[in-house]
Write a protein that holds these residues in place. Structure first.
Motif, PDB file in Angstrom:
ATOM      1  N   SER A   1      70.823  45.523 -27.057  1.00  0.00           N
ATOM      2  CA  SER A   1      69.622  44.888 -27.591  1.00  0.00           C
ATOM      3  C   SER A   1      69.774  44.603 -29.079  1.00  0.00           C
ATOM      4  CB  SER A   1      68.404  45.780 -27.359  1.00  0.00           C
ATOM      5  OG  SER A   1      67.272  45.233 -28.010  1.00  0.00           O
TER       6      SER A   1
ATOM      7  N   GLY B   1      69.751  33.731 -25.808  1.00  0.00           N
ATOM      8  CA  GLY B   1      70.110  35.132 -25.566  1.00  0.00           C
ATOM      9  C   GLY B   1      71.233  35.551 -26.493  1.00  0.00           C
TER      10      GLY B   1
ATOM     11  N   GLN C   1      57.716  35.971 -23.701  1.00  0.00           N
ATOM     12  CA  GLN C   1      58.883  36.839 -23.854  1.00  0.00           C
ATOM     13  C   GLN C   1      59.762  36.803 -22.606  1.00  0.00           C
ATOM     14  OE1 GLN C   1      58.693  41.167 -23.127  1.00  0.00           O
ATOM     15  NE2 GLN C   1      59.126  41.413 -25.327  1.00  0.00           N
ATOM     16  N   ARG C   2      59.153  36.936 -21.416  1.00  0.00           N
ATOM     17  CA  ARG C   2      59.945  36.997 -20.189  1.00  0.00           C
ATOM     18  C   ARG C   2      60.576  35.652 -19.855  1.00  0.00           C
ATOM     19  NH1 ARG C   2      59.209  42.193 -18.282  1.00  0.00           N
ATOM     20  NH2 ARG C   2      58.650  43.301 -20.199  1.00  0.00           N
TER      21      ARG C   2
ATOM     22  N   TRP D   1      63.578  35.534 -22.185  1.00  0.00           N
ATOM     23  CA  TRP D   1      64.625  36.449 -21.759  1.00  0.00           C
ATOM     24  C   TRP D   1      65.421  35.879 -20.596  1.00  0.00           C
ATOM     25  CZ3 TRP D   1      62.315  42.107 -21.657  1.00  0.00           C
ATOM     26  CH2 TRP D   1      62.108  42.536 -22.975  1.00  0.00           C
TER      27      TRP D   1
END
Length: 480
Positions: A261, A284, A328-329, A332
């Motif tokens: 992370s 990412g 956010q998801r 991601w």
């Protein structure tokens, strides 16, 4: 209408006949594979706890390499002074803090200048990593001994801010820390220990990320851990525990850790520079950097290691609203897809060993395709029940294998974590965590399936990525 229903029933019947068994097998395999990771993590925790018996002081001896803590900051005026002070006061024999003001439009720099009495110095920033942005100035405290460097640059995003910080950094190890995160006092000591133990092979380490919502913070330090008051945040506590702590510990134990992370990772500076730094065009970027390091090391035939250290915790605020969580998801999953696609050449390539034959296929099948297959399974089961094609026993079996097993896996992860680290001391918090593990599968999980598919679809359509404002409620920061 009858003709339409007959055609729909025929189509759903065919889908059911073809996919019913594979879908059930898929959910069994994904849950059993995660259970294997949990068992592996438990073995690693036991080994780690035995080694931890040595005092922390022994971790920070003369052999400890210097660390440059790089903090990108954009419009962080409210908490930047507290965060910077906390980073400066971390227990470590030799570390500097490099704050990169990424073109903030608020008073981020002004509050830093006032708090630390910053003065500009005529320091030339090396371009070890190329930058598109312009460096506006380099500032240090007037006292001459506080190891703080503040870099001002035009806005170009988090990745370039970190790259600018790497260019300025002078220590051999680089720690990437988000400005709104909280580190435990001994975090640098613990996450850097693998570099001391294995200085020639270790190239990167990562630490645990956990949710701080609902906890009490004083001067940038967590003083009282508690469960959040909102269920959406409570469920994310469970998610982070399962994925960040247990899951990545398991991958590390197997020697296949491919994701660290960006909120808390440590790298050898020379390795980051050789790899080209973070890619400013990647969504990412953290995942992409670690994969690029793996590929480069294997292409060059070098013996190296990437390790996850379970106990140095980085506390971060998780989204407390559905809109922020959705953004956010989507981001991601889009980042996951674009990174996996960019490195598809590593799949089943003998040159990349266990990374190419095990870790990457797992991420393709059980991370990338998981929302697609789960969403498909939900649609087939619901339509089948409505049309009288799917019988109730099959629907119940689907629920048990897809969600019942997932709950058991989560409870197993929680049990292993509680046995090893015992973070929550109140029975109320533990019972709330157990309830969140169950509620995660009722509505919340189905929403994340939809959001993740949305991020994937946006990437396939080449829709421009808009980061949006990740609104935060703020820590329970005490003033006494």
């Amino acid at each position: 209408m009858n003709g339409f229903l007959d055609g729909l029933r025929t189509g759903v019947q065919w889908l059911y006949d073809v996919t019913s068994v594979p879908i059930l097998v898929y959910f069994v395999v994904i849950n059993l594979s995660f259970l294997l990771l949990i068992i592996t993590a438990g073995l690693q925790f036991r080994r780690y706890l035995r080694m931890r018996d040595a005092s922390v002081d022994t971790l920070g001896g003369e052999l400890a390499l210097g660390v440059s803590v790089v903090m990108p900051a954009h419009n962080e005026e409210v908490g930047i002074v507290t965060s910077t002070t906390a980073m400066l006061s971390l227990r470590y024999p030799r570390h500097e803090v490099v704050v990169v003001d990424d073109g903030s439009t608020d008073n981020t720099f002004e509050v830093l200048r006032e708090a630390f009495d910053l003065v500009q110095i005529p320091r030339e920033v090396p371009m070890d990593l190329p930058l598109r942005a312009e460096i506006l100035g380099v500032f240090v405290p007037r006292d001459g001994h506080t190891r703080l460097v503040v870099v001002r640059k035009t806005n170009s995003g988090r990745s370039e801010a970190i790259n600018a910080g790497v260019n300025v950094a002078v220590e051999p190890l680089i720690a990437f820390i988000d400005a709104d995160s909280i580190l435990e006092p001994d975090a640098l000591l613990r996450v850097s220990k693998p570099f001391t133990d294995d200085p020639t092979r270790m190239v990167a380490t990562g630490g645990t990320i956990r949710a701080v919502n609902g906890s009490r913070v004083v001067s940038g330090r967590l003083v009282k851990l508690a469960m959040p008051t909102q269920w959406i945040a409570r469920i994310q506590v469970v998610e982070y525990l399962r994925a960040f702590l247990v899951g990545r510990t398991g991958w590390s134990r197997l020697g296949m850790l491919i994701l660290i992370s960006g909120a808390f990772g440590m790298f050898r500076r020379d390795v980051v520079v050789d790899a080209g730094g973070l890619d400013p065009d990647s969504i990412g970027e953290d995942f992409e950097l670690v994969l690029r390091i793996h590929r480069r090391m294997m292409d060059e035939g070098r013996d190296y290691a990437v390790e996850f250290v379970p106990e140095p915790v980085c506390w971060t605020e998780v989204p407390s609203t559905l809109s922020v969580l959705a953004r956010q998801r989507r981001r991601w999953h889009r980042g996951l897809w674009e990174t996996l696609w960019a490195y598809r050449g590593m799949l089943f390539n003998r040159r990349y060993g266990r990374i190419g034959f095990f870790a990457l296929p797992y991420y393709w099948v059980f991370e990338l395709f998981a929302p697609l297959l789960e969403g498909f399974g939900i649609i087939v089961v619901v339509l089948g029940l409505l049309l009288g094609i799917v019988n109730v026993p099959y629907a119940l079996l689907f629920l048990v294998l897809a969600y019942g097993l997932a709950i058991l896996v989560t409870l197993a992860a929680m049990s292993v974590e509680e046995w090893a680290f015992h973070r929550y001391h109140r029975w109320r918090d533990l019972s709330t965590t157990l309830a969140a593990a169950v509620l995660e599968n009722i509505g919340y999980r189905q929403l994340t399936v939809w959001w993740r598919l949305g991020g994937w679809w946006a990437s396939l359509r080449k829709k421009e990525q808009v980061w949006g404002v990740m609104t935060r409620a703020g820590f329970d920061e005490a003033t006494d």
